[in-house]
Design a protein around this motif. Structure first.
Motif, mmCIF file in Angstrom:
data_model
loop_
_atom_site.group_PDB
_atom_site.id
_atom_site.type_symbol
_atom_site.label_atom_id
_atom_site.label_comp_id
_atom_site.label_asym_id
_atom_site.label_seq_id
_atom_site.Cartn_x
_atom_site.Cartn_y
_atom_site.Cartn_z
ATOM 1 N N LEU A 91 0.859 -1.178 0.000
ATOM 2 C CA LEU A 91 0.000 0.000 0.000
ATOM 3 C C LEU A 91 0.897 1.229 0.000
ATOM 4 C CD1 LEU A 91 -2.870 1.292 0.411
ATOM 5 C CD2 LEU A 91 -2.356 1.233 2.857
ATOM 6 N N VAL A 92 0.663 2.159 -0.933
ATOM 7 C CA VAL A 92 1.463 3.378 -1.033
ATOM 8 C C VAL A 92 0.560 4.565 -0.725
ATOM 9 C CG1 VAL A 92 2.874 4.820 -2.543
ATOM 10 C CG2 VAL A 92 2.958 2.337 -2.773
ATOM 11 N N GLU A 93 1.015 5.429 0.188
ATOM 12 C CA GLU A 93 0.276 6.646 0.533
ATOM 13 C C GLU A 93 1.187 7.851 0.338
ATOM 14 O OE1 GLU A 93 -2.520 6.173 4.146
ATOM 15 O OE2 GLU A 93 -0.865 4.782 4.525
ATOM 16 N N ASP A 94 0.579 8.968 -0.067
ATOM 17 C CA ASP A 94 1.308 10.236 -0.143
ATOM 18 C C ASP A 94 0.367 11.348 0.317
ATOM 19 O OD1 ASP A 94 -0.414 10.789 -2.259
ATOM 20 O OD2 ASP A 94 1.129 10.715 -3.800
ATOM 21 N N ASP A 95 0.779 12.603 0.158
ATOM 22 C CA ASP A 95 -0.055 13.693 0.669
ATOM 23 C C ASP A 95 -1.290 13.951 -0.198
ATOM 24 O OD1 ASP A 95 0.837 15.197 -1.520
ATOM 25 O OD2 ASP A 95 2.236 16.380 -0.321
ATOM 26 N N GLY A 96 -1.351 13.395 -1.390
ATOM 27 C CA GLY A 96 -2.536 13.536 -2.237
ATOM 28 C C GLY A 96 -2.721 14.907 -2.844
ATOM 29 N N GLU A 97 -1.776 15.805 -2.630
ATOM 30 C CA GLU A 97 -1.926 17.177 -3.115
ATOM 31 C C GLU A 97 -0.771 17.646 -3.990
ATOM 32 O OE1 GLU A 97 -2.444 19.686 0.267
ATOM 33 O OE2 GLU A 97 -4.284 18.713 0.898
ATOM 34 N N THR A 98 0.423 17.228 -3.649
ATOM 35 C CA THR A 98 1.605 17.753 -4.337
ATOM 36 C C THR A 98 2.246 16.669 -5.196
ATOM 37 O OG1 THR A 98 3.182 17.121 -2.618
ATOM 38 C CG2 THR A 98 2.015 19.234 -2.331
ATOM 39 N N LEU A 99 3.342 17.041 -5.842
ATOM 40 C CA LEU A 99 4.120 16.083 -6.630
ATOM 41 C C LEU A 99 5.283 15.514 -5.821
ATOM 42 C CD1 LEU A 99 4.190 17.963 -10.071
ATOM 43 C CD2 LEU A 99 2.650 16.157 -9.311
ATOM 44 N N ASP A 100 5.232 15.661 -4.488
ATOM 45 C CA ASP A 100 6.312 15.165 -3.640
ATOM 46 C C ASP A 100 6.551 13.666 -3.790
ATOM 47 O OD1 ASP A 100 6.744 17.703 -2.715
ATOM 48 O OD2 ASP A 100 5.960 17.333 -0.686
ATOM 49 N N TYR A 101 5.534 12.915 -4.208
ATOM 50 C CA TYR A 101 5.717 11.469 -4.395
ATOM 51 C C TYR A 101 6.781 11.182 -5.450
ATOM 52 C CZ TYR A 101 2.978 11.874 -8.679
ATOM 53 O OH TYR A 101 2.533 12.223 -9.925
ATOM 54 N N GLU A 102 6.980 12.116 -6.386
ATOM 55 C CA GLU A 102 8.005 11.919 -7.418
ATOM 56 C C GLU A 102 9.406 11.887 -6.821
ATOM 57 O OE1 GLU A 102 7.221 15.038 -10.240
ATOM 58 O OE2 GLU A 102 5.688 13.854 -11.265
ATOM 59 N N SER A 103 9.590 12.537 -5.687
ATOM 60 C CA SER A 103 10.888 12.510 -5.004
ATOM 61 C C SER A 103 10.863 11.504 -3.854
ATOM 62 C CB SER A 103 11.270 13.904 -4.500
ATOM 63 O OG SER A 103 10.296 14.353 -3.567
ATOM 64 N N SER A 104 9.974 10.517 -3.969
ATOM 65 C CA SER A 104 9.870 9.407 -3.006
ATOM 66 C C SER A 104 9.371 9.821 -1.634
ATOM 67 C CB SER A 104 11.206 8.668 -2.888
ATOM 68 O OG SER A 104 11.557 8.110 -4.124
ATOM 69 N N ASN A 105 8.642 10.923 -1.529
ATOM 70 C CA ASN A 105 8.035 11.289 -0.250
ATOM 71 C C ASN A 105 6.714 10.522 -0.123
ATOM 72 O OD1 ASN A 105 7.592 12.486 2.220
ATOM 73 N ND2 ASN A 105 6.652 14.311 1.345
ATOM 74 N N ILE A 106 6.864 9.222 0.149
ATOM 75 C CA ILE A 106 5.718 8.321 0.246
ATOM 76 C C ILE A 106 5.841 7.475 1.507
ATOM 77 C CG2 ILE A 106 5.294 8.180 -2.237
ATOM 78 C CD1 ILE A 106 6.855 5.521 -2.224
ATOM 79 N N LYS A 107 4.738 6.861 1.860
ATOM 80 C CA LYS A 107 4.704 5.881 2.952
ATOM 81 C C LYS A 107 4.276 4.562 2.326
ATOM 82 C CE LYS A 107 1.853 4.784 6.982
ATOM 83 N NZ LYS A 107 0.744 5.277 7.819
ATOM 84 N N THR A 108 5.049 3.492 2.543
ATOM 85 C CA THR A 108 4.686 2.175 2.027
ATOM 86 C C THR A 108 4.374 1.255 3.200
ATOM 87 O OG1 THR A 108 6.987 1.436 1.975
ATOM 88 C CG2 THR A 108 6.092 2.380 -0.051
ATOM 89 N N THR A 109 3.274 0.571 3.098
ATOM 90 C CA THR A 109 2.923 -0.451 4.082
ATOM 91 C C THR A 109 2.924 -1.781 3.345
ATOM 92 O OG1 THR A 109 1.551 1.140 5.289
ATOM 93 C CG2 THR A 109 1.232 -1.196 5.809
ATOM 94 N N SER A 110 3.926 -2.602 3.610
ATOM 95 C CA SER A 110 4.074 -3.908 2.954
ATOM 96 C C SER A 110 3.334 -4.952 3.773
ATOM 97 C CB SER A 110 5.552 -4.274 2.827
ATOM 98 O OG SER A 110 6.228 -3.321 2.041
ATOM 99 N N LEU A 111 2.249 -5.472 3.209
ATOM 100 C CA LEU A 111 1.393 -6.457 3.865
ATOM 101 C C LEU A 111 1.749 -7.848 3.359
ATOM 102 C CD1 LEU A 111 -1.796 -4.382 3.160
ATOM 103 C CD2 LEU A 111 -0.838 -4.716 5.450
ATOM 104 N N SER A 112 1.884 -8.812 4.258
ATOM 105 C CA SER A 112 2.253 -10.174 3.867
ATOM 106 C C SER A 112 1.390 -11.187 4.617
ATOM 107 C CB SER A 112 3.733 -10.410 4.183
ATOM 108 O OG SER A 112 4.108 -11.724 3.836
ATOM 109 N N TRP A 113 0.724 -12.075 3.874
ATOM 110 C CA TRP A 113 -0.119 -13.119 4.451
ATOM 111 C C TRP A 113 0.625 -14.445 4.371
ATOM 112 C CZ3 TRP A 113 -3.990 -14.164 7.476
ATOM 113 C CH2 TRP A 113 -4.620 -15.415 7.410
#
Length: 194
Positions: A112-134
């Motif tokens: 799951l990848v989340e970012d601020d939803g407003e800016t292009l900061d995700y292009e510079s890897s300003n993201i949050k990743t939640t790696s889920l494993s079953w």
């Protein structure tokens, strides 16, 4: 990729590697769905137009009287599907707890990848990743969190799991049972065991 039957299909498709979408496109409310190899759950554990909630693959199911306001979806065993509320734009996400649906029968994962939803900061890897494993053998969903985005009021801070599993009732009929976990803080990682 080894199933020649899927080469000719134009009315159903995979959305990722575990979710299959098969919309009804005929005016007479009929549909034909091909299930590739594996165990396929009706999304959300519900029964579909034929009254079934699980299918064994390499078969075709023909449906009649499918409601036109429904889009049939199926999940391959091992599917880890985050389910957020329907919103029109990212600022409408409520944050808080995220439902993660797990369809048993195989190991699976999702990032799951989340970012601020407003800016292009995700292009510079300003993201949050939640790696889920079953891990199916232990019936455990675990997760780790990474990235530089710290989250905001629209970010998910907790999660809970809805686990779907194939069971046989007392008459021998195959059904799908759902079990919900409690809510846990996501933090930097964690796990939920059933």
């Amino acid at each position: 990729p080894d199933d020649a039957t899927v080469l000719e299909l134009t009315t159903q498709w995979m959305d990722g590697d575990k979710l299959m979408v098969a919309p009804v496109i005929k005016q007479d409310n009929t549909s034909s769905v091909y299930f590739p190899a594996g165990t396929w759950y009706v999304f959300n554990g519900a029964a579909d137009a034929s009254g079934n909630s699980v299918y064994s693959g390499s078969m075709t199911e023909n449906y009649s009287q499918v409601p036109l306001d429904e889009i049939p979806m199926y999940v391959l065993a091992g599917g880890v599907i985050p389910v957020a509320p329907v919103v029109q734009y990212s600022d409408a996400l409520p944050g808080g707890a995220l439902e993660v649906q797990v369809y048993t029968g195989s190991d699976g994962s999702f990032v799951l990848v989340e970012d601020d939803g407003e800016t292009l900061d995700y292009e510079s890897s300003n993201i949050k990743t939640t790696s889920l494993s079953w891990k199916d053998s232990t019936k455990t969903l675990s997760w780790t969190v990474g990235g530089t985005f710290e989250g905001d009021s629209h970010s998910f801070t907790q999660l809970y799991v809805t686990m779907f599993e194939v069971v046989k009732d007392s008459s021998g009929k195959t059904t799908v049972k759902s079990t919900k976990s409690g809510v846990k803080d996501i933090g930097k990682g964690g796990s939920i065991n059933f």
